[in-house]
Design an enzyme around this catalytic site. Structure first.
Site, PDB file in Angstrom:
ATOM      1  N   ASP A 126       0.817  -1.218   0.000  1.00  0.00           N
ATOM      2  CA  ASP A 126       0.000   0.000   0.000  1.00  0.00           C
ATOM      3  C   ASP A 126       0.849   1.266   0.000  1.00  0.00           C
ATOM      4  O   ASP A 126       0.644   2.177   0.800  1.00  0.00           O
ATOM      5  CB  ASP A 126      -0.953  -0.003   1.199  1.00  0.00           C
ATOM      6  CG  ASP A 126      -2.046   1.066   1.077  1.00  0.00           C
ATOM      7  OD1 ASP A 126      -2.309   1.524  -0.051  1.00  0.00           O
ATOM      8  OD2 ASP A 126      -2.629   1.440   2.115  1.00  0.00           O
ATOM      9  N   GLU A 156       2.457  -2.684  -5.064  1.00  0.00           N
ATOM     10  CA  GLU A 156       2.263  -1.275  -4.692  1.00  0.00           C
ATOM     11  C   GLU A 156       3.478  -0.707  -3.956  1.00  0.00           C
ATOM     12  O   GLU A 156       3.358   0.050  -2.995  1.00  0.00           O
ATOM     13  CB  GLU A 156       0.970  -1.068  -3.899  1.00  0.00           C
ATOM     14  CG  GLU A 156      -0.273  -1.217  -4.761  1.00  0.00           C
ATOM     15  CD  GLU A 156      -1.550  -0.717  -4.102  1.00  0.00           C
ATOM     16  OE1 GLU A 156      -1.483   0.107  -3.172  1.00  0.00           O
ATOM     17  OE2 GLU A 156      -2.624  -1.163  -4.535  1.00  0.00           O
ATOM     18  N   ASP A 269      -1.086  -9.917  -5.604  1.00  0.00           N
ATOM     19  CA  ASP A 269      -2.397  -9.309  -5.410  1.00  0.00           C
ATOM     20  C   ASP A 269      -3.130  -9.449  -6.738  1.00  0.00           C
ATOM     21  O   ASP A 269      -2.957  -8.639  -7.646  1.00  0.00           O
ATOM     22  CB  ASP A 269      -2.245  -7.839  -5.009  1.00  0.00           C
ATOM     23  CG  ASP A 269      -3.593  -7.133  -4.852  1.00  0.00           C
ATOM     24  OD1 ASP A 269      -4.641  -7.804  -5.022  1.00  0.00           O
ATOM     25  OD2 ASP A 269      -3.603  -5.918  -4.591  1.00  0.00           O
TER      26      ASP A 269
END
Length: 363
Positions: A126, A156, A269
């Site tokens: 994130d 990310e 992901d």
């Protein structure tokens, strides 16, 4: 008893390693953990690695003028000394060896068994959330260091993370990142240097509007051939068609590597919903299902348990997945990053990390 007498031996080894080599203690910890915190073994390995990297740098510098064709390809392929096939048209690492046409497998008659186990962590960190970015990523690194996996798959990641990755993690791992990122976030694939690399590749999906890529590592560890396919597939429900096509492309890459001596993994992901899944080859297993489908570890983006985004607690998805096939009879599946960082009262990421340990090989 003096303070030095009561000091933990591992902690003392870390401090001594940092003092002798001049690296920070985080890097010292990461390096020594591969040698059971035995200072002499760690130092010997460290200096051998430094010498090897210096030799590689000098060789690359000598060949730069001859081999740099200015190619700015989106595909990166790196071949190491054990390579038996080199595609000079797509490599950004100079080589003075001619390609050899051989089998895709590299048999070694001196190694006749599989490793006892191999551990993978996949984690969306994130990086797009700038809140507490540095502290949260320190939490990520702490989690990874405790697990000490052979394979680390990060999604990310942002440029602000790379100094820490390069200093603390990368010296012990083969690293794959996109050559042309195109977006402020990207994936990083890391595989332990205990595993000899054959190829490292990263290419963008043709249909992506979000800079998404497929990274592939191929290498060898003892008798085991390892293929790791890593991706962060297109996000959001409205991009389901692109995501499904990307998923199928990765699955085809998996299917091309099904082999009794090969552990092939597709993970990351994936943003995939169960309703979007195509028919999957019967030899390919979903690690969460293979490990027993524990309801406590089902959701990896779980707003009931993770408050970072402040979303309703019924928003829960199994976005982060691991698919595999290979010579290991057992897989353990768990989540990490499930505790808040106390001083900032948030989790390292809005995703939980997936940890898979493959063990009990067919030897």
């Amino acid at each position: 008893m003096s303070a030095s007498d009561s000091q933990d031996p591992a902690e003392k080894a870390i401090q001594d390693f940092a003092r002798i080599t001049g690296v920070n203690e985080a890097l010292a910890h990461f390096f020594l953990q591969d040698f059971d915190f035995q200072l002499e073994r760690g130092l010997n390995a460290y200096y051998r690695q430094m010498e090897k990297e210096e030799d590689t740098t000098e060789a690359s510098a000598e060949n730069d003028d001859d081999d740099d064709d200015g190619n700015d390809s989106d595909v990166m392929i790196i071949e190491d000394d054990n390579s038996m096939e080199v595609d000079n048209s797509e490599t950004n690492i100079p080589t003075n060896r001619e390609p050899k046409q051989t089998s895709t497998k590299l048999p070694n008659p001196n190694i006749d068994k599989f490793p006892d186990d191999i551990t993978l962590v996949t984690y969306n960190v994130d990086g797009l959330d700038t809140g507490n970015l540095r502290t949260r990523f320190q939490g990520v690194v702490h989690i990874i260091a405790k697990i000490n996996p052979e394979i680390i798959l990060l999604q990310e990641v942002v440029d602000e993370h790379m100094d820490v990755i390069n200093e603390v993690i990368a010296p012990m791992y083969h690293v794959i990142t996109p050559l042309n990122k195109g977006m402020p976030y990207f994936t990083v694939t890391l595989v332990s240097k205990n595993i000899s690399s054959r190829t490292l590749e990263c290419k963008p999906f043709a249909n992506t509007s979000m800079g998404r890529t497929m990274s592939v590592f191929e290498g060898y560890w003892q008798k085991l051939r390892l293929v790791v396919i890593h991706s962060h597939l297109e996000s959001m429900r409205e991009h389901a068609q692109a995501r499904k096509a990307q998923f199928s492309e990765c699955m085809k890459r998996m299917e091309a590597n099904l082999d009794p001596d090969t552990l092939v993994i597709f993970a990351g992901d994936l943003n995939i919903r169960d309703s979007e899944l195509p028919m999957i080859h019967p030899q390919i297993k979903d690690a969460w299902i293979a490990a027993g489908s524990d309801k406590e570890t089902r959701y990896t983006w779980d707003n009931m348990k993770n408050s970072n985004k402040g979303l309703p607690n019924n928003v829960r998805y199994r976005f982060d997945r691991v698919y595999f096939n290979g010579p290991f009879k057992k897989v353990d599946f768990s989540l990490a990053g499930t505790q808040q960082i106390r001083k900032i009262m948030c989790y390292p990421s809005d995703h939980f990390a997936v940890v898979c340990k493959f063990w009990n090989p067919v030897n």
